[in-house]
Design a protein around this motif. Structure first.
Motif, PDB file in Angstrom:
ATOM      1  N   LEU A 156       0.819  -1.212   0.000  1.00  0.00           N
ATOM      2  CA  LEU A 156       0.000   0.000   0.000  1.00  0.00           C
ATOM      3  C   LEU A 156       0.853   1.262   0.000  1.00  0.00           C
ATOM      4  O   LEU A 156       1.996   1.266   0.433  1.00  0.00           O
ATOM      5  CB  LEU A 156      -0.911   0.006   1.229  1.00  0.00           C
ATOM      6  CG  LEU A 156      -1.888  -1.165   1.358  1.00  0.00           C
ATOM      7  CD1 LEU A 156      -2.532  -1.171   2.742  1.00  0.00           C
ATOM      8  CD2 LEU A 156      -2.951  -1.111   0.275  1.00  0.00           C
ATOM      9  N   SER A 157       0.239   2.355  -0.467  1.00  0.00           N
ATOM     10  CA  SER A 157       0.929   3.648  -0.422  1.00  0.00           C
ATOM     11  C   SER A 157       0.493   4.486   0.766  1.00  0.00           C
ATOM     12  O   SER A 157       1.157   5.461   1.118  1.00  0.00           O
ATOM     13  CB  SER A 157       0.676   4.428  -1.719  1.00  0.00           C
ATOM     14  OG  SER A 157      -0.706   4.652  -1.911  1.00  0.00           O
ATOM     15  N   ALA A 158      -0.633   4.123   1.397  1.00  0.00           N
ATOM     16  CA  ALA A 158      -1.128   4.899   2.527  1.00  0.00           C
ATOM     17  C   ALA A 158      -2.031   4.032   3.390  1.00  0.00           C
ATOM     18  O   ALA A 158      -2.654   3.092   2.902  1.00  0.00           O
ATOM     19  CB  ALA A 158      -1.894   6.133   2.045  1.00  0.00           C
ATOM     20  N   VAL A 159      -2.107   4.374   4.681  1.00  0.00           N
ATOM     21  CA  VAL A 159      -2.983   3.667   5.617  1.00  0.00           C
ATOM     22  C   VAL A 159      -3.778   4.695   6.406  1.00  0.00           C
ATOM     23  O   VAL A 159      -3.237   5.705   6.878  1.00  0.00           O
ATOM     24  CB  VAL A 159      -2.182   2.767   6.581  1.00  0.00           C
ATOM     25  CG1 VAL A 159      -3.085   2.238   7.706  1.00  0.00           C
ATOM     26  CG2 VAL A 159      -1.560   1.596   5.830  1.00  0.00           C
ATOM     27  N   PHE A 160      -5.074   4.409   6.555  1.00  0.00           N
ATOM     28  CA  PHE A 160      -5.996   5.273   7.304  1.00  0.00           C
ATOM     29  C   PHE A 160      -6.450   4.511   8.539  1.00  0.00           C
ATOM     30  O   PHE A 160      -7.037   3.432   8.442  1.00  0.00           O
ATOM     31  CB  PHE A 160      -7.197   5.652   6.446  1.00  0.00           C
ATOM     32  CG  PHE A 160      -8.101   6.672   7.078  1.00  0.00           C
ATOM     33  CD1 PHE A 160      -7.925   8.019   6.814  1.00  0.00           C
ATOM     34  CD2 PHE A 160      -9.132   6.288   7.928  1.00  0.00           C
ATOM     35  CE1 PHE A 160      -8.752   8.974   7.396  1.00  0.00           C
ATOM     36  CE2 PHE A 160      -9.960   7.223   8.522  1.00  0.00           C
ATOM     37  CZ  PHE A 160      -9.772   8.573   8.253  1.00  0.00           C
ATOM     38  N   MET A 174       5.676   6.246   3.484  1.00  0.00           N
ATOM     39  CA  MET A 174       4.246   5.964   3.466  1.00  0.00           C
ATOM     40  C   MET A 174       3.463   7.072   4.161  1.00  0.00           C
ATOM     41  O   MET A 174       3.849   7.567   5.212  1.00  0.00           O
ATOM     42  CB  MET A 174       3.935   4.628   4.132  1.00  0.00           C
ATOM     43  CG  MET A 174       2.443   4.363   4.321  1.00  0.00           C
ATOM     44  SD  MET A 174       2.061   2.789   5.129  1.00  0.00           S
ATOM     45  CE  MET A 174       1.854   1.745   3.678  1.00  0.00           C
ATOM     46  N   VAL A 175       2.321   7.446   3.586  1.00  0.00           N
ATOM     47  CA  VAL A 175       1.422   8.417   4.185  1.00  0.00           C
ATOM     48  C   VAL A 175       0.525   7.695   5.196  1.00  0.00           C
ATOM     49  O   VAL A 175      -0.059   6.661   4.891  1.00  0.00           O
ATOM     50  CB  VAL A 175       0.548   9.091   3.113  1.00  0.00           C
ATOM     51  CG1 VAL A 175      -0.460  10.034   3.759  1.00  0.00           C
ATOM     52  CG2 VAL A 175       1.412   9.837   2.107  1.00  0.00           C
ATOM     53  N   LEU A 176       0.426   8.241   6.403  1.00  0.00           N
ATOM     54  CA  LEU A 176      -0.456   7.695   7.427  1.00  0.00           C
ATOM     55  C   LEU A 176      -1.453   8.756   7.848  1.00  0.00           C
ATOM     56  O   LEU A 176      -1.096   9.931   7.996  1.00  0.00           O
ATOM     57  CB  LEU A 176       0.337   7.239   8.649  1.00  0.00           C
ATOM     58  CG  LEU A 176       1.339   6.102   8.466  1.00  0.00           C
ATOM     59  CD1 LEU A 176       2.068   5.833   9.779  1.00  0.00           C
ATOM     60  CD2 LEU A 176       0.662   4.837   7.979  1.00  0.00           C
ATOM     61  N   ALA A 177      -2.698   8.342   8.035  1.00  0.00           N
ATOM     62  CA  ALA A 177      -3.723   9.246   8.549  1.00  0.00           C
ATOM     63  C   ALA A 177      -4.455   8.545   9.683  1.00  0.00           C
ATOM     64  O   ALA A 177      -4.550   7.318   9.719  1.00  0.00           O
ATOM     65  CB  ALA A 177      -4.710   9.644   7.450  1.00  0.00           C
ATOM     66  N   GLY A 178      -4.970   9.334  10.618  1.00  0.00           N
ATOM     67  CA  GLY A 178      -5.752   8.770  11.702  1.00  0.00           C
ATOM     68  C   GLY A 178      -6.785   9.773  12.159  1.00  0.00           C
ATOM     69  O   GLY A 178      -6.529  10.981  12.194  1.00  0.00           O
ATOM     70  N   THR A 179      -7.981   9.278  12.483  1.00  0.00           N
ATOM     71  CA  THR A 179      -9.037  10.147  12.966  1.00  0.00           C
ATOM     72  C   THR A 179      -9.489   9.706  14.347  1.00  0.00           C
ATOM     73  O   THR A 179      -9.543   8.508  14.649  1.00  0.00           O
ATOM     74  CB  THR A 179     -10.238  10.149  11.992  1.00  0.00           C
ATOM     75  OG1 THR A 179     -11.218  11.086  12.438  1.00  0.00           O
ATOM     76  CG2 THR A 179     -10.875   8.775  11.873  1.00  0.00           C
ATOM     77  N   SER A 180      -9.768  10.664  15.227  1.00  0.00           N
ATOM     78  CA  SER A 180     -10.238  10.379  16.578  1.00  0.00           C
ATOM     79  C   SER A 180      -9.234   9.478  17.305  1.00  0.00           C
ATOM     80  O   SER A 180      -8.101   9.878  17.525  1.00  0.00           O
ATOM     81  CB  SER A 180     -11.637   9.760  16.520  1.00  0.00           C
ATOM     82  OG  SER A 180     -12.226   9.686  17.799  1.00  0.00           O
ATOM     83  N   ALA A 181      -9.598   8.247  17.652  1.00  0.00           N
ATOM     84  CA  ALA A 181      -8.637   7.334  18.293  1.00  0.00           C
ATOM     85  C   ALA A 181      -7.415   7.131  17.413  1.00  0.00           C
ATOM     86  O   ALA A 181      -6.291   7.002  17.903  1.00  0.00           O
ATOM     87  CB  ALA A 181      -9.301   5.995  18.588  1.00  0.00           C
ATOM     88  N   GLY A 182      -7.621   7.103  16.111  1.00  0.00           N
ATOM     89  CA  GLY A 182      -6.515   6.952  15.173  1.00  0.00           C
ATOM     90  C   GLY A 182      -5.600   8.158  15.144  1.00  0.00           C
ATOM     91  O   GLY A 182      -4.451   8.063  14.705  1.00  0.00           O
ATOM     92  N   ALA A 183      -6.096   9.307  15.626  1.00  0.00           N
ATOM     93  CA  ALA A 183      -5.251  10.491  15.779  1.00  0.00           C
ATOM     94  C   ALA A 183      -4.417  10.390  17.046  1.00  0.00           C
ATOM     95  O   ALA A 183      -3.208  10.618  17.040  1.00  0.00           O
ATOM     96  CB  ALA A 183      -6.114  11.749  15.811  1.00  0.00           C
TER      97      ALA A 183
END
Length: 270
Positions: free
Chosen positions: A88-92, A122-131
């Motif tokens: 993969l190139s990115a994970v959310f 690699m680009v990583l993103a996270g929202t709420s708990a993932g932040a």
């Protein structure tokens, strides 16, 4: 190679075509065009959460979207999972409970793979708990008893992509200023960052820029003049502090995490 960008979202981001925050993530991931992975481990309803993001990313033009299905530490050690992430190139990383992420993934081969891939672009993103999980330290509990105003803040260990940072999310919407201030008062070397809903910071080269609808608050106690923490009769922390720095940023503004200063505009700082 430099580490990849980290897109850290305060939760409740708009999930439709034209939503700035998720569009930014798709744009960043599209540079390598190898596909996006969704990691829903934090959620108690991972299938439902994954389905929503699959639909959203498809609408935003992503050709390949994969679910990284990890519901145990055994799965986080599975070679097939590691091979998927490698491709993969990115994970959310979705929302839910950051303690689940730490418990099921922290210290596993999947954690190591994500770290290695991020260090290599690699680009990583996270929202709420993932932040929250993005940093070395994270808030795992903050119990407030309305009857006696008792506040206890407990820190745990995150994934460690950022050091000397503490991230709180749903910040204004859930009135979390007190708990972040309390955490920073006890850990003054750490920068506290509170991110509102449908708002994100894009971290790269030890700086971040704000995207989205609302506000990002930065609490810096490193150069504080005085801190006195007392435990009240009800067990709550009572703070007397002086000299803390407070920064509030909206869309388009940037912050230098190394120098701990606001970047007013290109080439200039506060």
């Amino acid at each position: 190679m430099k580490p990849g960008e980290l897109l850290i979202i305060g939760g409740a981001e708009e999930k439709f075509h034209g939503g700035e925050v998720l569009q930014k993530f798709v744009d960043l991931a599209g540079r390598q065009n190898s596909g996006i992975g969704i990691l829903p481990t934090a959620s108690e309803i991972p299938d439902e959460v994954s389905s929503d993001y699959i639909q959203t990313f498809k609408q935003l033009g992503v050709g390949r979207v994969e679910v990284i299905d990890v519901d145990s530490r055994e799965r986080a050690e599975n070679p097939e999972i590691l091979e998927l992430v490698e491709s993969l190139s990115a994970v959310f990383i979705t929302g839910g409970d950051q303690s689940r992420l730490s418990k099921l993934i922290g210290g596993t081969r999947l954690h190591e793979k994500l770290t290695d891939k991020w260090k290599n672009g690699m680009v990583l993103a996270g929202t709420s708990a993932g932040a929250s999980i993005m940093a070395k330290s994270m808030i795992v509990a903050a119990d407030t008893k309305l009857n006696d105003d008792k506040l206890n803040v407990e820190l745990g260990t995150g994934f460690g992509f950022l050091d000397h940072i503490l991230i709180d999310q749903h910040f204004s919407q859930r009135a979390r200023f007190d708990r972040l201030l309390s955490a920073i008062a006890e850990n003054r070397e750490i920068i506290g960052i509170g991110i509102d809903e449908n708002t994100a910071i894009l971290v790269h080269d030890n700086k971040f820029e704000v995207y989205g609808e609302h506000q990002v608050l930065v609490i810096d106690g490193k150069s504080s003049e005085f801190v006195d923490i007392k435990i009240g009769e009800n067990g709550s922390e009572e703070l007397t502090i002086s000299g803390f720095k407070l920064h509030a940023l909206t869309r388009g503004y940037s912050f230098d995490l190394s120098r701990r200063i606001l970047i007013l505009k290109k080439g200039k700082t506060e």
